[in-house]
Design a protein around this motif. Structure first.
Motif, PDB file in Angstrom:
ATOM      1  N   ALA A 186       0.762  -1.481   0.047  1.00  0.00           N
ATOM      2  CA  ALA A 186      -0.269  -0.293  -0.477  1.00  0.00           C
ATOM      3  C   ALA A 186       0.926   1.242   0.058  1.00  0.00           C
ATOM      4  CB  ALA A 186      -1.336  -0.286   1.307  1.00  0.00           C
ATOM      5  N   LEU A 187       1.530   1.492   0.311  1.00  0.00           N
ATOM      6  CA  LEU A 187       2.854   2.253   0.706  1.00  0.00           C
ATOM      7  C   LEU A 187       3.263   2.402  -0.284  1.00  0.00           C
ATOM      8  CD1 LEU A 187       4.244   4.596   2.769  1.00  0.00           C
ATOM      9  CD2 LEU A 187       6.309   2.420   2.911  1.00  0.00           C
ATOM     10  N   ASP A 188       3.798   1.045  -1.490  1.00  0.00           N
ATOM     11  CA  ASP A 188       4.572   1.681  -2.653  1.00  0.00           C
ATOM     12  C   ASP A 188       3.716   2.603  -3.408  1.00  0.00           C
ATOM     13  OD1 ASP A 188       7.159   0.473  -1.251  1.00  0.00           O
ATOM     14  OD2 ASP A 188       6.602  -1.264  -2.182  1.00  0.00           O
ATOM     15  N   LEU A 189       2.004   2.145  -3.445  1.00  0.00           N
ATOM     16  CA  LEU A 189       1.400   2.055  -4.534  1.00  0.00           C
ATOM     17  C   LEU A 189       0.530   3.352  -4.668  1.00  0.00           C
ATOM     18  CD1 LEU A 189      -0.616  -1.435  -4.956  1.00  0.00           C
ATOM     19  CD2 LEU A 189       0.867  -0.231  -6.170  1.00  0.00           C
ATOM     20  N   PHE A 190       0.303   3.821  -3.444  1.00  0.00           N
ATOM     21  CA  PHE A 190      -0.186   4.896  -2.796  1.00  0.00           C
ATOM     22  C   PHE A 190       0.660   6.627  -3.279  1.00  0.00           C
ATOM     23  CE2 PHE A 190      -3.066   3.746   1.245  1.00  0.00           C
ATOM     24  CZ  PHE A 190      -3.546   3.209   0.377  1.00  0.00           C
ATOM     25  N   ALA A 191       2.205   6.126  -2.952  1.00  0.00           N
ATOM     26  CA  ALA A 191       3.304   6.788  -3.751  1.00  0.00           C
ATOM     27  C   ALA A 191       3.715   7.346  -4.680  1.00  0.00           C
ATOM     28  CB  ALA A 191       4.511   6.173  -2.925  1.00  0.00           C
ATOM     29  N   GLN A 192       3.265   6.212  -5.539  1.00  0.00           N
ATOM     30  CA  GLN A 192       3.503   6.482  -7.122  1.00  0.00           C
ATOM     31  C   GLN A 192       2.148   6.728  -7.707  1.00  0.00           C
ATOM     32  OE1 GLN A 192       4.249   2.421  -8.618  1.00  0.00           O
ATOM     33  NE2 GLN A 192       4.966   2.509 -11.109  1.00  0.00           N
ATOM     34  N   HIS A 193       0.901   6.433  -7.074  1.00  0.00           N
ATOM     35  CA  HIS A 193       0.133   6.822  -7.510  1.00  0.00           C
ATOM     36  C   HIS A 193      -1.132   7.107  -7.698  1.00  0.00           C
ATOM     37  CE1 HIS A 193       1.009   3.031 -10.700  1.00  0.00           C
ATOM     38  NE2 HIS A 193       0.608   2.519  -9.621  1.00  0.00           N
ATOM     39  N   GLY A 194      -1.063   7.950  -5.554  1.00  0.00           N
ATOM     40  CA  GLY A 194      -1.521   8.569  -4.949  1.00  0.00           C
ATOM     41  C   GLY A 194      -2.998   7.148  -4.405  1.00  0.00           C
ATOM     42  N   TYR A 195      -3.737   7.591  -3.221  1.00  0.00           N
ATOM     43  CA  TYR A 195      -4.174   7.555  -2.580  1.00  0.00           C
ATOM     44  C   TYR A 195      -6.055   7.020  -3.023  1.00  0.00           C
ATOM     45  CZ  TYR A 195      -8.118   6.504   1.257  1.00  0.00           C
ATOM     46  OH  TYR A 195      -8.671   5.904   1.997  1.00  0.00           O
ATOM     47  N   ALA A 196      -5.965   8.255  -3.882  1.00  0.00           N
ATOM     48  CA  ALA A 196      -7.232   8.357  -4.646  1.00  0.00           C
ATOM     49  C   ALA A 196      -7.580   7.161  -5.660  1.00  0.00           C
ATOM     50  CB  ALA A 196      -7.520   9.449  -4.586  1.00  0.00           C
ATOM     51  N   ALA A 197      -6.534   6.812  -6.402  1.00  0.00           N
ATOM     52  CA  ALA A 197      -6.055   6.374  -8.082  1.00  0.00           C
ATOM     53  C   ALA A 197      -6.056   4.076  -7.099  1.00  0.00           C
ATOM     54  CB  ALA A 197      -4.787   6.686  -8.315  1.00  0.00           C
ATOM     55  N   VAL A 198      -5.604   4.095  -5.704  1.00  0.00           N
ATOM     56  CA  VAL A 198      -5.378   2.619  -5.856  1.00  0.00           C
ATOM     57  C   VAL A 198      -6.654   2.711  -5.029  1.00  0.00           C
ATOM     58  CG1 VAL A 198      -4.550   1.680  -4.424  1.00  0.00           C
ATOM     59  CG2 VAL A 198      -2.842   3.447  -5.620  1.00  0.00           C
ATOM     60  N   SER A 199      -6.412   1.239  -6.155  1.00  0.00           N
ATOM     61  CA  SER A 199      -8.232   0.318  -5.310  1.00  0.00           C
ATOM     62  C   SER A 199      -7.617  -1.094  -3.645  1.00  0.00           C
ATOM     63  CB  SER A 199      -8.857  -0.441  -6.143  1.00  0.00           C
ATOM     64  OG  SER A 199      -8.300  -1.838  -6.773  1.00  0.00           O
ATOM     65  N   MET A 200      -8.234  -1.414  -3.587  1.00  0.00           N
ATOM     66  CA  MET A 200      -8.047  -2.561  -2.404  1.00  0.00           C
ATOM     67  C   MET A 200      -7.332  -3.845  -3.394  1.00  0.00           C
ATOM     68  SD  MET A 200      -7.974  -1.750   1.189  1.00  0.00           S
ATOM     69  CE  MET A 200      -8.982  -2.851   1.875  1.00  0.00           C
ATOM     70  N   ARG A 201      -8.721  -4.148  -4.611  1.00  0.00           N
ATOM     71  CA  ARG A 201      -8.551  -4.838  -5.274  1.00  0.00           C
ATOM     72  C   ARG A 201      -6.505  -4.832  -5.809  1.00  0.00           C
ATOM     73  NH1 ARG A 201     -11.465  -8.414  -7.228  1.00  0.00           N
ATOM     74  NH2 ARG A 201     -13.203  -7.316  -6.554  1.00  0.00           N
ATOM     75  N   GLN A 202      -6.170  -3.999  -6.141  1.00  0.00           N
ATOM     76  CA  GLN A 202      -5.122  -3.817  -6.116  1.00  0.00           C
ATOM     77  C   GLN A 202      -3.960  -4.128  -5.609  1.00  0.00           C
ATOM     78  OE1 GLN A 202      -5.372   0.629  -7.650  1.00  0.00           O
ATOM     79  NE2 GLN A 202      -3.767  -0.152  -9.507  1.00  0.00           N
TER      80      GLN A 202
END
Length: 195
Positions: A20-36
């Motif tokens: 989650a840290l990696d994905l939120f930092a890379q794409h932003g919280y709003a753009a990341v889904s729990m599925r991702q």
């Protein structure tokens, strides 16, 4: 619900937070889904809910853990009765601590707007406590005649913003070592407070 045989909460929970840290930092919280996040961890999306109630809780947990680690590390610094020495110690500590946690710092600053009000208030309280530590150093320096500042609180905000900014441009192996950057920033901080 019971955990599946051979599953390990000690591994999966931290893995969820790391992904989650990696994905939120890379794409932003709003753009990341729990599925991702689940896909990055290698589990079914439903399995995430054994570890976190929702994405908002996950974001809050990441920010809270970062700030708790920051406070714990700050508390381990040796006491400095002299305000100038304490300010140098804080300057170097802030740069080193935050540089080693680039993604967590990015999320802690850039994703505040995505926190629900109650979570925002709790994180803001932790941030203010850290800011108050610096403000206390500055006030001690002014009282001792070591610093010349019109407003310690405002100076504290400006210094933290300046020090945190190292993360936006510094790269290992670049022209300056991190130690040299600390030296230069300490000199700028010292001059900014009139020491």
């Amino acid at each position: 619900m019971a955990r599946k045989k051979n599953s390990s909460g000690e591994i999966t929970g931290p893995r969820i937070r790391a992904v989650a840290l990696d994905l939120f930092a890379q794409h932003g919280y709003a753009a990341v889904s729990m599925r991702q996040i689940a896909q990055g961890v290698g589990v079914q999306a439903g399995a995430l809910y054994l570890y976190t109630p929702d994405k908002q809780s996950l974001l809050f947990d990441l920010m809270q853990a970062h700030l708790a680690e920051l406070h714990a590390a700050l508390a381990e610094l040796p006491p400095c009765p002299d305000a100038c020495a304490a300010l140098e110690q804080f300057t170097r500590f802030h740069i080193r601590f935050h540089r080693a946690r680039e993604k967590a710092v990015f999320i802690a600053y850039m994703e505040l707007r995505n926190l629900e009000p109650e979570n925002f208030a709790r994180i803001e309280e932790m941030r203010r406590s850290y800011e108050a530590h610096l403000e206390g150093i500055l006030q001690r320096g002014v009282a001792a005649g070591q610093f010349t500042l019109p407003d310690a609180k405002l100076a504290g905000f400006a210094l933290i913003a300046m020090l945190t900014g190292v993360n936006t441009w510094y790269r290992e192996g670049g022209r300056l070592s991190l130690e040299r950057v600390e030296d230069i920033y300490w000199d700028m901080v010292r001059k900014a407070v009139g020491a």
